[in-house]
Design an enzyme around this catalytic site. Structure first.
Site, PDB file in Angstrom:
ATOM      1  CB  CYS A  44      -1.056  -0.111   1.115  1.00 28.82           C
ATOM      2  SG  CYS A  44      -2.443   1.270   0.987  1.00 28.82           S
ATOM      3  CG  HIS A  86      -3.832  -3.329   3.516  1.00 28.49           C
ATOM      4  ND1 HIS A  86      -2.698  -2.629   4.247  1.00 28.49           N
ATOM      5  CD2 HIS A  86      -4.027  -1.905   2.841  1.00 28.49           C
ATOM      6  CE1 HIS A  86      -2.366  -1.275   4.294  1.00 28.49           C
ATOM      7  NE2 HIS A  86      -3.356  -0.933   3.435  1.00 28.49           N
ATOM      8  CD  GLU A 133      -1.452  -5.877   5.560  1.00 25.64           C
ATOM      9  OE1 GLU A 133      -2.105  -4.942   5.787  1.00 25.64           O
ATOM     10  OE2 GLU A 133      -1.082  -5.872   4.297  1.00 25.64           O
TER      11      GLU A 133
END
Length: 256
Positions: free
Chosen positions: A120, A223, A225
């Site tokens: 990001c 994102h 993660e």
């Protein structure tokens, strides 16, 4: 210790007016914030995560010399003065000293040839650090076909991304079309040196980049993660950690 050591930058600063302290907590002060999804994803992929706070630039060579990989996390907008632009009316809060630290950390990690995963804001920092520019407010710059600032939780994917088949990103994810989440209102405009765009949303927004002059340097606008429950995003983190493990084994690291 045999597991690779992966540093994770912290780009989110919280100020006292926005913090509600508990009676049992520390006194109110400026705080660093980092979503737990970042270190958990790195840990699950087989590396030891180390959170990096802003620190004196003189300590960075020592730090980078001990790391085997670097993850640049998400966070606030980068100040547009970094790429010679005036602030847009919808520019979010910025932290210029933190911008300067993160770009210096990135520069030294680049010099040391550390495997890099930029997420990001991290992707945006990678681009700006190499001389690129950003769109400051996507709803105005590219229209509203996709809501790039979704309201759903991060584990929910809300739009598709097309990935260049002949790319490290496609190889890492094991796919050329994936579903991603979206929590940004800025994105890459002009690419920086040694970078190529390898993934796009259907409205043309660049969703992933990779360095052409590095063994492993990948940026994703979404994102990742928060999506590691999905096989493709587990693969991305495992591939990143595998590259860090190769660095730890020796032979891939340049002098910091």
């Amino acid at each position: 210790m045999t597991e690779p050591l992966v540093g994770i930058s912290t780009s989110e600063l919280r100020t006292p007016p926005h913090v509600e302290p508990l009676a049992e907590s520390d006194p109110v002060r400026r705080e660093l914030a980092l979503g737990l999804d970042y270190p958990r994803a790195v840990d699950a992929a087989g590396a030891i995560p180390v959170v990096i706070p802003p620190m004196a630039a003189g300590d960075l060579n020592s730090l980078v010399g001990r790391l085997d990989g670097l993850l640049l996390s998400g966070g606030p907008d980068l100040h547009p003065s970094l790429y010679g632009a005036e602030p847009h009316a919808f520019l979010g809060p910025t932290e210029p000293p933190l911008d300067a630290f993160e770009l210096e950390l990135l520069r030294r990690a680049d010099q040391a040839q550390l495997p890099l995963l930029a997420i990001c804001r991290g992707q945006q920092a990678l681009n700006v650090g190499r001389g690129g520019t950003l769109y400051q407010h996507l709803p105005e710059d590219v229209g509203g076909e996709i809501e790039h600032r979704q309201r759903q939780p991060g584990r929910v994917a809300t739009h598709t991304v097309r990935i260049e088949p002949d790319s490290a990103v496609a190889d890492a994810l094991g796919a050329t079309d994936i579903e991603v989440n979206s929590f940004h209102h800025q994105a890459i405009r002009d690419l920086g040196r040694g970078l190529r765009a390898v993934a796009w949303a259907r409205d043309g927004v660049i969703e992933a980049i990779e360095a052409t002059d590095r063994r492993f340097a990948i940026g994703v606008q979404w994102h990742a993660e928060s999506l590691v429950a999905r096989d493709d995003h587990q693969r991305l983190f495992r591939r990143f950690v595998d590259a860090a493990a190769q660095t730890r084994a020796g032979g891939a690291r340049a002098a910091a």
